[in-house]
Design an enzyme around this catalytic site. Structure first.
Site, PDB file in Angstrom:
ATOM      1  CG  HIS A  62      54.143-103.952 -85.797  1.00 47.40           C
ATOM      2  ND1 HIS A  62      53.896-105.277 -85.514  1.00 47.40           N
ATOM      3  CD2 HIS A  62      53.201-103.252 -85.121  1.00 47.40           C
ATOM      4  CE1 HIS A  62      52.833-105.370 -84.720  1.00 47.40           C
ATOM      5  NE2 HIS A  62      52.395-104.154 -84.464  1.00 47.40           N
ATOM      6  CG  LEU A  63      61.597-102.135 -85.026  1.00 47.02           C
ATOM      7  CD1 LEU A  63      62.976-102.400 -84.411  1.00 47.02           C
ATOM      8  CD2 LEU A  63      61.506-100.681 -85.449  1.00 47.02           C
ATOM      9  NE  ARG A  64      55.228-104.738 -90.644  1.00 45.96           N
ATOM     10  CZ  ARG A  64      54.115-105.023 -89.993  1.00 45.96           C
ATOM     11  NH1 ARG A  64      54.110-105.922 -89.027  1.00 45.96           N
ATOM     12  NH2 ARG A  64      52.993-104.437 -90.281  1.00 45.96           N
TER      13      ARG A  64
ATOM     14  CG  HIS B  81      47.007-102.025 -80.100  1.00 45.77           C
ATOM     15  ND1 HIS B  81      46.106-102.959 -79.652  1.00 45.77           N
ATOM     16  CD2 HIS B  81      47.926-102.712 -80.811  1.00 45.77           C
ATOM     17  CE1 HIS B  81      46.476-104.151 -80.081  1.00 45.77           C
ATOM     18  NE2 HIS B  81      47.577-104.033 -80.783  1.00 45.77           N
TER      19      HIS B  81
ATOM     20  CG  ASP C  58      49.808-101.080 -83.483  1.00 49.50           C
ATOM     21  OD1 ASP C  58      50.685-101.888 -83.820  1.00 49.50           O
ATOM     22  OD2 ASP C  58      48.592-101.265 -83.692  1.00 49.50           O
TER      23      ASP C  58
ATOM     24  CE  LYS D  78      50.753-107.938 -78.783  1.00 43.89           C
ATOM     25  NZ  LYS D  78      50.997-107.114 -79.946  1.00 43.89           N
TER      26      LYS D  78
ATOM     27  CG  HIS E 195      52.611-101.916 -79.835  1.00 42.04           C
ATOM     28  ND1 HIS E 195      51.667-102.783 -79.322  1.00 42.04           N
ATOM     29  CD2 HIS E 195      52.654-102.189 -81.162  1.00 42.04           C
ATOM     30  CE1 HIS E 195      51.170-103.528 -80.287  1.00 42.04           C
ATOM     31  NE2 HIS E 195      51.755-103.173 -81.428  1.00 42.04           N
TER      32      HIS E 195
ATOM     33  CG  HIS F  14      46.005-107.884 -80.824  1.00 36.69           C
ATOM     34  ND1 HIS F  14      46.477-107.027 -81.793  1.00 36.69           N
ATOM     35  CD2 HIS F  14      44.677-107.995 -81.050  1.00 36.69           C
ATOM     36  CE1 HIS F  14      45.473-106.642 -82.567  1.00 36.69           C
ATOM     37  NE2 HIS F  14      44.369-107.237 -82.147  1.00 36.69           N
TER      38      HIS F  14
ATOM     39  CG  ASN G 233      53.205-108.973 -85.761  1.00 38.22           C
ATOM     40  OD1 ASN G 233      54.160-108.250 -85.507  1.00 38.22           O
ATOM     41  ND2 ASN G 233      52.117-108.526 -86.352  1.00 38.22           N
TER      42      ASN G 233
ATOM     43  CG  HIS H 259      51.011-103.787 -93.914  1.00 42.68           C
ATOM     44  ND1 HIS H 259      51.335-105.113 -93.716  1.00 42.68           N
ATOM     45  CD2 HIS H 259      50.304-103.420 -92.818  1.00 42.68           C
ATOM     46  CE1 HIS H 259      50.831-105.523 -92.561  1.00 42.68           C
ATOM     47  NE2 HIS H 259      50.206-104.514 -91.986  1.00 42.68           N
TER      48      HIS H 259
END
Ligand code: NCD
Ligand code: ZN
Length: 348
Positions: free
Chosen positions: A18-20, A176, A249, A101, A16, A138, A44, A253
């Protein structure tokens, strides 16, 4: 296999992360592929991955990046109320999607397109179940009367139980997992129910977020909870229990977004120190012999995937984690940035 100062484990995976996209992707990809062999990259994005066209485009973006070593990226489909089921079926059959997801609407970053009512996605869940593809969740439910610390429990009792009852053979991962209640629920469930566990839920409690004014760099969803929750999460993660596996996770940002007091974005960036900190936690729990199960085996077994080739080696050696990850115009605050880290990757 291990002595006091050094430990070698089969190359781990991050189930899990977030590679963006765009500029952020380049930076995060580098940190994630440093030790992990595979990852599930969350869908996302600003334009969420809700159909196979967007999934294929995203994977193309990833393939353009220089690959220091083999790093396989799986992408689940972002479920929505109004999804195109024909396209979803094609995406699942052709493995454009790694399962799907579920973001209940407005629970976390870019979840505005998420699911408003669980029944709306039942046809999609049927497709997942029929193709033995996993549902990643989630697991939070929001509402005026629901305390932020109770969101996970509320989701389990109202939505997750409903899903489990209706789709008895569906593979489900509670992503998570953040509470003692959630961890016990997973542990007591059938074998087709599992959970990922992040570093920060094994290291922080709500005091680290809210005492003395909010610390935006420890603010994430689901929010970290009490000492008792942390204790139970550690118990399951470190015991080698096959239902619990590694998912950082890690959710970067730009620092400007994290420090914007009017709208603090939830998410903690831990990729640069992930395996090192998991090693510290397992050492503290006198369970280093179980790190490999948690990091390299349990997830593969759950997803019916082979183990990675090769090994990585960690040595007990202190180093200072840089405070930021910066690259061109990307600047991210690292989890435990500026702090002493006790384990170091010496061969990957
Ligand atoms: C994640 C993000 O920023 O995309 N944030 C977070 O706090 N974990 C989304 C998520 O996994 O909830
Ligand atoms: Zn996430």
């Amino acid at each position: 296999m291990s002595n006091t100062f050094q430990i070698s484990i089969t190359r781990p995976d991050d189930w899990h992360v977030h590679l963006r996209e765009n500029k952020m992707l380049e930076t995060v990809y580098k940190d994630s592929s440093r030790v992990f062999g595979r990852c599930i990259a969350m869908p996302n994005l600003k334009v969420p991955i809700t159909n196979s066209r967007v999934a294929i485009e995203y994977k193309k973006q990833i393939l353009l990046l220089s690959q220091p070593q083999k790093f396989e990226v799986y992408v689940p489909c972002y479920l929505t109320d109004e999804m195109d089921l024909e396209d979803f079926l094609i995406g699942i059959k052709n493995k454009y999607f790694f399962g799907a997801k579920l973001y209940p609407t407005n629970t976390t970053t870019n979840s505005a397109y998420g699911v408003t009512k669980i029944e709306k996605i039942f046809p999609a869940l049927e497709i997942l179940e029929n193709h033995n593809a996993p549902l990643l969740i989630h697991g939070e439910r929001t509402g005026d009367a629901i305390d932020i610390f109770d969101r996970e429990k509320y989701f389990i009792d109202t939505e997750l139980k409903k899903i489990i009852n209706k789709f008895q053979n569906l593979k489900i991962v509670l992503e998570h997992v953040s509470s003692a209640y959630g961890a016990e629920f997973i542990a007591d469930g059938k074998d087709n129910l599992a959970a990922t566990v992040t570093l920060h839920h094994l290291m922080l409690t709500k005091e680290d977020v809210f005492n003395g004014g909010i610390n935006p760099h420890h603010f994430c969803m689901p929010v970290v909870k009490n000492k008792e929750d942390l204790k139970i999460l550690r118990k399951y993660a470190c015991s080698g229990n096959s239902k619990f596996f590694l998912g950082t996770d890690s959710a970067p940002h730009p620092i400007t977004d994290k420090e914007n007091v009017d709208d603090i974005k939830p998410g903690i960036y831990s990729s640069p120190v992930a395996i090192e900190l998991y090693a510290s936690i397992f050492e503290e729990e006198r369970s280093l012999e179980n790190l490999e199960k948690f990091a390299s085996f349990n997830g593969s077994n759950f997803y019916n995937l082979p183990y990675n080739d090769g090994k990585i080696t960690l040595r007990k050696e202190e180093w200072i984690n840089p405070e930021f990850t910066s690259n061109k115009d990307v600047k991210i605050k690292n989890f435990m940035g500026g702090q002493k880290i006790k384990w170091k990757v010496v061969s990957n």
